[in-house]
Motif scaffolding. Sequence first.
Motif, PDB file in Angstrom:
ATOM      1  N   GLN A 109      -4.325   6.907  -3.062  1.00 17.43           N
ATOM      2  CA  GLN A 109      -3.687   5.518  -2.495  1.00 17.43           C
ATOM      3  C   GLN A 109      -3.824   4.668  -3.770  1.00 17.43           C
ATOM      4  O   GLN A 109      -4.562   4.479  -4.536  1.00 17.43           O
ATOM      5  CB  GLN A 109      -4.623   5.221  -1.385  1.00 17.43           C
ATOM      6  N   CYS A 110      -2.939   3.771  -3.530  1.00 20.90           N
ATOM      7  CA  CYS A 110      -2.696   2.301  -4.377  1.00 20.90           C
ATOM      8  C   CYS A 110      -2.681   1.271  -3.390  1.00 20.90           C
ATOM      9  O   CYS A 110      -1.499   1.345  -2.716  1.00 20.90           O
ATOM     10  CB  CYS A 110      -1.899   2.740  -5.732  1.00 20.90           C
ATOM     11  N   CYS A 111      -3.117   0.226  -3.859  1.00 20.86           N
ATOM     12  CA  CYS A 111      -2.934  -1.069  -3.042  1.00 20.86           C
ATOM     13  C   CYS A 111      -2.956  -2.200  -4.094  1.00 20.86           C
ATOM     14  O   CYS A 111      -3.590  -2.306  -5.011  1.00 20.86           O
ATOM     15  CB  CYS A 111      -4.099  -1.363  -2.150  1.00 20.86           C
ATOM     16  N   SER A 113      -7.275   1.507  -6.351  1.00 19.56           N
ATOM     17  CA  SER A 113      -6.620   2.836  -6.008  1.00 19.56           C
ATOM     18  C   SER A 113      -8.043   3.940  -5.840  1.00 19.56           C
ATOM     19  O   SER A 113      -8.947   3.357  -6.176  1.00 19.56           O
ATOM     20  CB  SER A 113      -5.997   3.466  -7.298  1.00 19.56           C
ATOM     21  N   LEU A 134       0.877  -1.162   0.009  1.00 20.91           N
ATOM     22  CA  LEU A 134      -0.134   0.076   0.177  1.00 20.91           C
ATOM     23  C   LEU A 134       1.039   1.298  -0.005  1.00 20.91           C
ATOM     24  O   LEU A 134       2.191   1.189   0.505  1.00 20.91           O
ATOM     25  CB  LEU A 134      -0.899  -0.049   1.285  1.00 20.91           C
ATOM     26  N   THR A 135       0.413   2.212  -0.855  1.00 27.85           N
ATOM     27  CA  THR A 135       1.083   3.496  -0.785  1.00 27.85           C
ATOM     28  C   THR A 135       0.064   4.681  -0.836  1.00 27.85           C
ATOM     29  O   THR A 135      -1.030   4.434  -1.376  1.00 27.85           O
ATOM     30  CB  THR A 135       2.189   3.586  -1.610  1.00 27.85           C
ATOM     31  N   VAL A 136       0.223   5.850  -0.180  1.00 28.87           N
ATOM     32  CA  VAL A 136      -0.577   6.916  -0.310  1.00 28.87           C
ATOM     33  C   VAL A 136       0.344   7.990  -0.753  1.00 28.87           C
ATOM     34  O   VAL A 136       1.458   8.371  -0.081  1.00 28.87           O
ATOM     35  CB  VAL A 136      -1.290   7.154   1.039  1.00 28.87           C
ATOM     36  N   ARG A 137      -0.088   8.820  -1.714  1.00 30.46           N
ATOM     37  CA  ARG A 137       0.643  10.032  -2.272  1.00 30.46           C
ATOM     38  C   ARG A 137      -0.211  11.195  -1.915  1.00 30.46           C
ATOM     39  O   ARG A 137      -1.095  11.328  -2.129  1.00 30.46           O
ATOM     40  CB  ARG A 137       1.063   9.642  -3.676  1.00 30.46           C
ATOM     41  N   ALA A 158       2.984   5.171  -7.671  1.00 32.69           N
ATOM     42  CA  ALA A 158       2.307   4.607  -6.717  1.00 32.69           C
ATOM     43  C   ALA A 158       2.162   3.397  -6.824  1.00 32.69           C
ATOM     44  O   ALA A 158       2.314   2.341  -6.131  1.00 32.69           O
ATOM     45  CB  ALA A 158       0.789   5.431  -6.257  1.00 32.69           C
TER      46      ALA A 158
END
Length: 143
Positions: free
Chosen positions: A118-120, A110, A50-53, A83
Amino acid sequence: MNSHSTPPADVPPQLSDLHCFTETEGVITTTMFDIPGYRVIKVLGAVYGLTVRSRNWAASMGMVIKSIAGGELRWFTSMLYSARNDAISRVVSETKARGGNAIICLRFESGDMGGFAQCCAYGTAAIIEKVDPATQVPPQLVN
């Protein structure tokens, strides 16, 4: 190109690696439920990356102006590619940490969270082995 086909997606030139092949570090990834020519030896469970930009204010202002005229918001597209690559790297790292060499049923989600993107990436980590000698080696494993 015929008149009914759409042009390929614009790939931001600053992104040198838009494919997961080099990011998977030898881990085979697939969106399918199995990998033809291989069998699952052991399922290691669900893995997530997971990332959040956040967007900077200048890019946000530029996107507001661009949205008035219409068209692709290339900075945002670039951020989403980045992401996605981070999410892939994280799911692969979790798989490797568990001793896996494959991720099956790989999926992406996303979304927008009030100005944050966010992208998972998620899937099932597994240990697999090749059972059909005629099966070609997946692109991730070719140097």
